[in-house]
Motif scaffolding. Structure first.
Motif, mmCIF file in Angstrom:
data_model
loop_
_atom_site.group_PDB
_atom_site.id
_atom_site.type_symbol
_atom_site.label_atom_id
_atom_site.label_comp_id
_atom_site.label_asym_id
_atom_site.label_seq_id
_atom_site.Cartn_x
_atom_site.Cartn_y
_atom_site.Cartn_z
ATOM 1 N N TYR A 103 -35.357 19.147 -6.365
ATOM 2 C CA TYR A 103 -35.394 17.729 -5.990
ATOM 3 C C TYR A 103 -35.863 16.839 -7.146
ATOM 4 C CZ TYR A 103 -36.666 13.512 -3.328
ATOM 5 O OH TYR A 103 -36.788 12.223 -2.874
ATOM 6 N N SER A 128 -33.338 14.995 1.108
ATOM 7 C CA SER A 128 -33.664 15.750 2.332
ATOM 8 C C SER A 128 -32.788 15.381 3.526
ATOM 9 C CB SER A 128 -35.121 15.494 2.704
ATOM 10 O OG SER A 128 -35.286 14.130 3.086
ATOM 11 N N ASP A 129 -32.170 14.199 3.482
ATOM 12 C CA ASP A 129 -31.411 13.686 4.640
ATOM 13 C C ASP A 129 -32.306 13.472 5.857
ATOM 14 O OD1 ASP A 129 -28.969 13.361 3.455
ATOM 15 O OD2 ASP A 129 -28.166 15.294 4.099
ATOM 16 N N SER A 155 -34.073 10.680 6.395
ATOM 17 C CA SER A 155 -34.320 9.265 6.714
ATOM 18 C C SER A 155 -33.829 8.832 8.104
ATOM 19 C CB SER A 155 -33.748 8.352 5.624
ATOM 20 O OG SER A 155 -32.384 8.610 5.426
ATOM 21 N N SER A 182 -35.070 -0.601 4.988
ATOM 22 C CA SER A 182 -33.795 -1.306 4.828
ATOM 23 C C SER A 182 -34.046 -2.610 4.066
ATOM 24 C CB SER A 182 -33.180 -1.641 6.186
ATOM 25 O OG SER A 182 -33.273 -0.554 7.069
HETATM 26 C C1 LIG Z 1 -30.429 -1.002 -1.232
HETATM 27 C C2 LIG Z 1 -31.256 0.028 -0.538
HETATM 28 C C3 LIG Z 1 -31.206 0.136 0.833
HETATM 29 C C4 LIG Z 1 -31.975 1.093 1.497
HETATM 30 N N1 LIG Z 1 -31.913 1.159 2.856
HETATM 31 C C5 LIG Z 1 -32.667 2.059 3.520
HETATM 32 C C6 LIG Z 1 -32.630 2.124 4.940
HETATM 33 O O1 LIG Z 1 -31.943 1.353 5.603
HETATM 34 N N2 LIG Z 1 -33.403 3.059 5.539
HETATM 35 C C7 LIG Z 1 -34.175 3.943 4.834
HETATM 36 O O2 LIG Z 1 -34.852 4.781 5.425
HETATM 37 N N3 LIG Z 1 -34.231 3.882 3.490
HETATM 38 C C8 LIG Z 1 -33.501 2.986 2.812
HETATM 39 N N4 LIG Z 1 -33.560 2.936 1.450
HETATM 40 C C9 LIG Z 1 -34.483 3.825 0.727
HETATM 41 C C10 LIG Z 1 -33.870 5.173 0.279
HETATM 42 O O3 LIG Z 1 -32.690 4.962 -0.418
HETATM 43 C C11 LIG Z 1 -33.617 6.092 1.461
HETATM 44 O O4 LIG Z 1 -34.790 6.204 2.230
HETATM 45 C C12 LIG Z 1 -33.219 7.494 1.044
HETATM 46 O O5 LIG Z 1 -32.098 7.465 0.220
HETATM 47 C C13 LIG Z 1 -32.968 8.291 2.306
HETATM 48 O O6 LIG Z 1 -32.455 9.545 2.052
HETATM 49 P P1 LIG Z 1 -33.304 10.871 2.243
HETATM 50 O O7 LIG Z 1 -34.057 10.871 3.508
HETATM 51 O O8 LIG Z 1 -32.364 11.997 2.048
HETATM 52 O O9 LIG Z 1 -34.322 10.680 1.050
HETATM 53 P P2 LIG Z 1 -35.296 11.652 0.263
HETATM 54 O O10 LIG Z 1 -35.063 11.414 -1.173
HETATM 55 O O11 LIG Z 1 -35.197 13.031 0.748
HETATM 56 O O12 LIG Z 1 -36.719 11.038 0.575
HETATM 57 C C14 LIG Z 1 -37.504 11.418 1.702
HETATM 58 C C15 LIG Z 1 -37.960 10.180 2.410
HETATM 59 O O13 LIG Z 1 -38.707 9.355 1.526
HETATM 60 C C16 LIG Z 1 -38.455 7.993 1.818
HETATM 61 N N5 LIG Z 1 -37.816 7.359 0.669
HETATM 62 C C17 LIG Z 1 -36.962 7.905 -0.219
HETATM 63 N N6 LIG Z 1 -36.605 6.995 -1.151
HETATM 64 C C18 LIG Z 1 -37.238 5.856 -0.818
HETATM 65 C C19 LIG Z 1 -37.278 4.556 -1.379
HETATM 66 N N7 LIG Z 1 -36.610 4.250 -2.482
HETATM 67 N N8 LIG Z 1 -38.014 3.626 -0.780
HETATM 68 C C20 LIG Z 1 -38.724 3.901 0.322
HETATM 69 N N9 LIG Z 1 -38.728 5.116 0.904
HETATM 70 C C21 LIG Z 1 -37.998 6.076 0.343
HETATM 71 C C22 LIG Z 1 -37.502 7.957 2.998
HETATM 72 O O14 LIG Z 1 -38.248 7.828 4.168
HETATM 73 C C23 LIG Z 1 -36.828 9.301 2.904
HETATM 74 O O15 LIG Z 1 -36.325 9.747 4.136
HETATM 75 C C24 LIG Z 1 -32.813 1.967 0.758
HETATM 76 C C25 LIG Z 1 -32.867 1.843 -0.628
HETATM 77 C C26 LIG Z 1 -32.103 0.886 -1.272
HETATM 78 C C27 LIG Z 1 -32.186 0.770 -2.764
#
Ligand SMILES: Cc1cc2nc3c(=O)[nH]c(=O)nc-3n(C[C@H](O)[C@H](O)[C@H](O)COP(=O)(O)OP(=O)(O)OC[C@H]3O[C@@H](n4cnc5c(N)ncnc54)[C@H](O)[C@@H]3O)c2cc1C
Length: 539
Positions: A262, A275-276, A278, A431
């Motif tokens: 990661y 991780s998917d 979110s 978001s």
């Molecule tokens: C333009 C934009 C829009 C976004 N919209 C959303 C949204 O609607 N809902 C959402 O949950 N996240 C959002 N994010 C944040 C982030 O992109 C996603 O949480 C992440 O990609 C979710 O995938 P994952 O669970 O596989 O992430 P992983 O990389 O596996 O991360 C684990 C968890 O960490 C948190 N996380 C990860 N990256 C971020 C980040 N940059 N900021 C805050 N928390 C983070 C999330 O809760 C995520 O589930 C957004 C980011 C951007 C730049």
């Protein structure tokens, strides 16, 4: 949860009115609103604590809302995810002999909850950090003659324990969160329910208010079909099934198969190493404390995983709770361009508002991914078809929108609307913080340039240099080919002579190949390179 609550657990609990318990009540009600899980649920734990204290049984109710947290009709894909989540909860509640009802979406929580709580001792709910959820809770608290407790079940550290103000950036909130972790990143005590008695669900609901109707979860397809007021234009997706069981499976898969890589690979869109989780965090199917503790336990055994552990916990805790902080302390402003975008960015974007944009796209054109940027189109279609865009592409996606819409305030509005309609992890504090980060929130000024002014810029060549973009396009292409596109999007694409998705993507791929795009899987994504100078969370 035993009678001895730890300080950490009690600071999660907020009493939203000044009422006394109803001593003549016959049960404690948990109004399960946002945290759609029975496992590792602090709100359920607090309800069970009250049950023990007053020697009462527990009842649980969810009021299905066809209006999303942004006030728009709930997209069908979100409704499906929620029904799946509720079905999981129902199974577990049934096994534990806890009466559990889901009230049909035509009734608002502010009417239904007080009616269901007519004979309750007290009501417990989970906390919302968004405006609509907060306003619903305050309306219920006002209407109830008994206490309403809101429990912060979906964060590691309660928002007001971390800070008393809107934080400036990750670097200002990180030390505050880190200090609190010794109290909050601790295993939750088991929830025991010892006073359960049988309850006739239909009688409970109809005697509360004869107009309330129960939503059945036996046949989810049928229930989904029958729902009124949904946004059917954003249909159900196949890639994510809601619910706590699926959330736990995803966590296990992530820890076993992805965590190791990661740290270095999460930004590479084609690798899909995130991780998917979110969508599951968004719907409260899993607790971030649960995720973090499992991550630490897994990574502790392998010294070489330290970087991955730290960067994952940085996202899960610091970045996520920075977003919670931003929405909580800017409740009326978090979606208002003039109020939430920092001054430096707004002033600079205003100065560059009249800069010539090479191309202007409408909201509908963006939604249908008819731009000339194959990477952007792929990201947009990934979101539409899969229900979740890769995290790195989300930043690029908004940055490009700024360049294609004349007014930056409209650009922000379009990005939020698209995000909230199509992403399964929306509507969430992330978001807003995610989109507005792209407009300078929690960021700093960068070298000034046309259109973007001092707002951080991202371009196509950065993607090509760092990542295997043809592989990402192929990945999206395959998904689109197998799933198809929603009709209104397919039609607009046809009108714009984008042809079928295959044609577009194949065309893009040919173009990309001819440009000899490099396929290096860079370790240094945007936030990755930023994190070289910014400390990561150390736990
Ligand atoms: C333009 C934009 C829009 C976004 N919209 C959303 C949204 O609607 N809902 C959402 O949950 N996240 C959002 N994010 C944040 C982030 O992109 C996603 O949480 C992440 O990609 C979710 O995938 P994952 O669970 O596989 O992430 P992983 O990389 O596996 O991360 C684990 C968890 O960490 C948190 N996380 C990860 N990256 C971020 C980040 N940059 N900021 C805050 N928390 C983070 C999330 O809760 C995520 O589930 C957004 C980011 C951007 C730049």
């Amino acid at each position: 949860m035993s009678g001895n609550t730890s300080p950490a657990e009690t600071t999660r609990v907020h009493k939203l009115n000044n009422n006394d318990v109803n001593k003549a009540g016959t049960f404690v009600l948990y109004w399960m609103s946002n945290s759609l899980r029975s496992h590792y649920n602090y709100a359920l734990a607090h309800a069970s604590y009250l049950c023990e204290k007053y020697e009462m049984p527990l009842r649980v109710a969810h009021v299905f809302d066809a209006v999303a947290q942004d006030g728009k009709p709930l997209p069908e894909r979100h409704a499906a995810f929620q029904l799946e989540s509720l079905s999981d909860v129902q199974k577990d509640m049934h096994e534990r002999n806890v009466p559990f009802v889901v009230i049909n979406g035509s009734h608002k929580a502010r009417d239904a909850v007080p009616a269901l709580a007519e004979d309750a001792v007290a009501v417990v709910t989970d906390t919302s950090y968004l405006r609509k959820g907060r306003s619903d809770r305050h309306a219920v608290a006002t209407a109830l003659p008994i206490p309403l407790y809101a429990v912060e079940a979906d964060v590691v550290v309660p928002v007001q324990t971390v800070s008393s103000k809107s934080e400036y950036a990750a670097r200002t909130i990180r030390p505050k969160i880190t200090r609190a972790l010794k109290d909050y990143l601790v295993p939750m005590k088991n929830v025991e329910l010892t006073n359960q008695t049988n309850c006739d669900l239909k009688r409970w609901v109809s005697s509360a208010n004869p107009d309330l109707s129960l939503l059945t979860l036996e046949d989810l397809d049928e229930s989904l079909k029958g729902m009124e007021g949904l946004d059917r234009g954003a249909p159900r997706v196949r890639f994510f099934k809601g619910g706590q069981e699926e959330a736990q499976k995803r966590l296990t898969t992530f820890l076993d198969e992805k965590l190791r890589e990661y740290g270095g690979g999460r930004n590479e869109p084609a690798k899909q190493l995130q991780s998917d989780l979110s969508p599951y965090l968004r719907s409260g199917n899993i607790s971030p404390v649960d995720i973090a503790l499992h991550t630490k336990a897994k990574a502790t055994k392998k010294a070489s995983w330290k970087e991955s552990e730290e960067s994952f916990l940085e996202e899960l805790i610091v970045r996520r709770e920075l977003a919670v902080n931003a929405c909580w302390f800017n409740a009326d402003a978090y979606d208002v361009y003039e109020q939430i975008v920092p001054n430096f960015a707004r002033e600079s974007l205003a100065l560059h508002k009249s800069d010539k944009r090479p191309k202007i796209f409408t909201y509908e054109e963006l939604e249908a991914a008819v731009t000339e940027d194959p990477y952007w189109n792929a990201a947009q279609l990934e979101m539409v078809v899969k229900g979740k865009m890769h995290g790195y592409m989300r930043m690029y996606w908004v940055k490009r929108i700024i360049g294609w819409v004349e007014d930056p305030a409209d650009a922000m509005d379009y990005a939020i609307r698209l995000n909230n309609r199509w992403e399964l992890d929306a509507v969430d504090p992330n978001s807003y913080a995610g989109v507005i980060w792209c407009f300078g929130l929690h960021d700093r000024g960068w070298t000034e340039r046309p259109i973007w002014g001092k707002v951080r810029y991202m371009n196509e060549s950065g993607l090509k240099r760092k990542f295997n973009m043809p592989a990402y396009i192929a990945y999206v292409d395959k998904m689109v080919a197998s799933e198809g596109l929603p009709r209104h999007i397919a039609e607009l694409r046809k009108k714009h002579k984008m042809g079928g998705q295959q044609q577009t993507i194949d065309g893009s791929r040919k173009r990309l190949r001819s440009r000899k795009a490099t396929s290096s899987s860079s370790k240094s994504g945007l936030r990755g390179s930023e994190s070289k100078s910014v400390k990561r969370i150390k736990m």
